[in-house]
Enzyme design. Structure first.
Site, PDB file in Angstrom:
ATOM      1  CG  ASP A  52      -4.429 -80.116 -18.985  1.00  0.00           C
ATOM      2  OD1 ASP A  52      -5.172 -80.033 -20.290  1.00  0.00           O
ATOM      3  OD2 ASP A  52      -4.094 -80.836 -18.071  1.00  0.00           O
ATOM      4  CD  GLU A 130     -11.237 -43.848  -6.364  1.00  0.00           C
ATOM      5  OE1 GLU A 130     -12.299 -43.814  -5.440  1.00  0.00           O
ATOM      6  OE2 GLU A 130     -11.058 -42.588  -6.703  1.00  0.00           O
ATOM      7  CD  GLU A 132     -13.589 -48.317  -0.944  1.00  0.00           C
ATOM      8  OE1 GLU A 132     -13.783 -47.517  -0.416  1.00  0.00           O
ATOM      9  OE2 GLU A 132     -14.671 -49.484  -1.444  1.00  0.00           O
ATOM     10  CD  GLU A 187     -13.062 -46.208   1.887  1.00  0.00           C
ATOM     11  OE1 GLU A 187     -14.056 -46.051   3.082  1.00  0.00           O
ATOM     12  OE2 GLU A 187     -13.165 -45.656   1.347  1.00  0.00           O
ATOM     13  CD  GLU A 194     -10.031 -45.612  -1.467  1.00  0.00           C
ATOM     14  OE1 GLU A 194     -12.026 -45.978  -1.016  1.00  0.00           O
ATOM     15  OE2 GLU A 194      -9.844 -44.885  -2.402  1.00  0.00           O
ATOM     16  CG  HIS A 243     -15.518 -45.952  -6.598  1.00  0.00           C
ATOM     17  ND1 HIS A 243     -15.270 -44.994  -5.595  1.00  0.00           N
ATOM     18  CD2 HIS A 243     -16.613 -46.923  -5.983  1.00  0.00           C
ATOM     19  CE1 HIS A 243     -16.100 -44.736  -4.741  1.00  0.00           C
ATOM     20  NE2 HIS A 243     -17.406 -46.233  -5.018  1.00  0.00           N
ATOM     21  NE  ARG A 315     -17.644 -37.646  -2.703  1.00  0.00           N
ATOM     22  CZ  ARG A 315     -16.849 -38.322  -2.967  1.00  0.00           C
ATOM     23  NH1 ARG A 315     -15.946 -40.380  -3.262  1.00  0.00           N
ATOM     24  NH2 ARG A 315     -14.990 -37.058  -3.387  1.00  0.00           N
ATOM     25  CD  GLU A 332     -15.159 -42.045  -8.208  1.00  0.00           C
ATOM     26  OE1 GLU A 332     -14.882 -42.695  -8.081  1.00  0.00           O
ATOM     27  OE2 GLU A 332     -15.757 -40.684  -8.073  1.00  0.00           O
ATOM     28  NE  ARG A 334     -19.914 -43.024  -6.223  1.00  0.00           N
ATOM     29  CZ  ARG A 334     -18.724 -42.686  -4.819  1.00  0.00           C
ATOM     30  NH1 ARG A 334     -17.576 -42.115  -5.854  1.00  0.00           N
ATOM     31  NH2 ARG A 334     -19.411 -42.818  -3.808  1.00  0.00           N
TER      32      ARG A 334
END
Length: 443
Positions: A52, A130, A132, A187, A194, A243, A315, A332, A334
């Protein structure tokens, strides 16, 4: 692993599988599941499994509710934490209408459409996420709390990382189910962990993200803990992200992002792909960061990116180009967090990148400075924009995006926004503890 119906039926017999948990996700990525006995599996592959659809968030109205799930044999996995005798397996599938046509509101179908577009342009997408998550204690009634299991930090080992045995069990279970793991560690925040996947094709990876969250929660529960992918369950520490490392492969198996003669050995295709992501990111942040709580993570001071820039190493940028070159050259992104629906999030990333390539969107120069240390005036002079500050702002960008509407389709686009606006309205009507603490004694 498994490719055909016959492969699966043989494995069911060989491993004494008694029940199969069939699974798919609703619009927002929540797993929907029910078990069928193994003797019904052959018919399920041929005829589908009726359900359903009106009871599934964002799917359809009650007067057109009949739907069926067609299991995908490549997703068959035996659950290793279940009994060896009379074992249990799981299967993901595609949601169809009764006539066998695809249901346009199925998130997996949306990703498949994006994959087909990439294929027509000569590309396949690989993704390595990645993820976490936090692990907390349960109370005496087995309800989740935010009580810490450890005081560990980045890469810490016992005795600070007291949940390492649980994480080892998760790693073993994932490897038994065919996952290729890149890393598994504690982490930055206490009780935070992670686990990273090795990159793979985008559809299998999206399936694996769904499976990963299911495995983590199940094994944590068996160990007497509660695992949560909530982006920011604790004030004052880092939140949990997902990420997304992504690359495009050409039809001859080459990494389209790598050019040994290009600046920093990046191809022009990679630059345009980054340009597409930067150009569209505000429009689909409501999908990559779908909760009210997601924006408590996206604040300065906790390593989460909020400024719309790219860099080869920095970063603090939204998009980073890791140092690996050759086959491992990748982009990447982030900002996503693990509460997103991976099918929709990956579809939007892929389509944004393809738009960048198609329209030759230049991302500008990479940003080498730590953006968190810049003043607002400096960021303005450099033309550095920010991600939406909250879910409502993100939904406003999404509501006005023809790009997102085209990628998701009208049905899913409208249901997603309606559901999230209702979530925001409910949140803003609440009186939160912070308000009581800050105002009750003053006014």
């Amino acid at each position: 692993m498994y490719k055909t119906k016959e492969d699966v039926l043989q494995a069911v017999n060989e491993y004494d599988v008694k029940f199969i948990r069939t699974q798919f996700t609703d619009t927002f990525g929540a797993i929907k599941s029910w078990a069928i006995p193994s003797e019904d599996l052959s018919d399920a592959f041929s005829e589908g499994i009726m359900f359903d659809g009106s009871s599934i968030e964002g799917f359809t109205r009650i007067e057109e509710s009949d739907m069926m799930l067609m299991p995908d044999p490549s997703t068959f996995r035996i659950l290793p934490w279940r009994p060896k005798e009379g074992s249990v397996a799981r299967l993901l599938g595609d949601v169809k209408l009764p006539d066998g046509s695809p249901f346009i509101g199925d998130p997996r179908y949306v990703l498949k459409q994006a994959i087909e577009e990439a294929k027509s342009e000569g590309y396949t997408m690989n993704v390595g996420p990645e993820l976490e998550f936090f692990v907390f204690k349960l109370d005496e009634n087995n309800n989740p709390t935010t009580n810490l299991t450890d005081e560990g930090g980045y890469f810490d080992f016992a005795p600070l990382d007291r949940a390492q045995d649980m994480r080892r069990d998760i790693d073993y279970a994932l490897e038994h189910m065919g996952f290729k793991l890149e890393a598994s560690h504690h982490e930055v925040a206490p009780s935070q962990h992670e686990i990273d996947f090795r990159f793979g094709d985008v559809l299998s990876t999206a399936d694996n993200v769904v499976t990963f969250k299911y495995v983590v929660k199940s094994i944590a529960s068996h160990r007497g803990y509660y695992a949560t992918f909530m982006p920011k369950p604790l004030y004052g520490v880092n939140g949990s992200g997902m990420h997304a490392n992504q690359s495009l492969m050409t039809s001859d198996g080459q990494n389209a992002f790598y050019d040994p003669e290009g600046e920093n050995q990046l191809s022009q295709t990679a630059r345009y792909y980054v340009g597409g992501l930067l150009n569209h990111i505000k429009e689909f942040t409501a999908v990559t960061n779908p909760l009210v709580n997601s924006y408590k993570r996206l604040v300065p001071g906790y390593e989460a990116p909020i400024y719309i820039t790219w860099s080869d190493r920095n970063r603090s940028s939204l998009i980073r180009i890791p140092a690996t070159r050759g086959k491992g050259t990748r982009v990447e992104l982030r900002c996503p967090d693990p509460t997103c629906n991976p099918y929709l999030a990956f579809a939007l990333m892929l389509k944004a990148g393809l738009n960048g390539i198609k329209n030759e969107i230049d991302p500008g120069d990479p940003t080498s400075r730590n953006i968190f240390n810049l003043t607002p005036e400096e960021r303005k002079d450099m033309g550095i924009g920010s991600l939406p500050a909250n879910l409502k702002e993100a939904l406003d960008y999404m509501s006005n995006s023809e790009f997102v509407k085209e990628t998701l389709g009208d049905h899913l686009f409208e249901h997603y926004i309606a559901g999230k606006i209702a979530e925001w309205d409910d949140y803003k009507a609440q009186v939160h503890p912070w308000e009581v603490d800050a105002y009750l004694g003053k006014f």
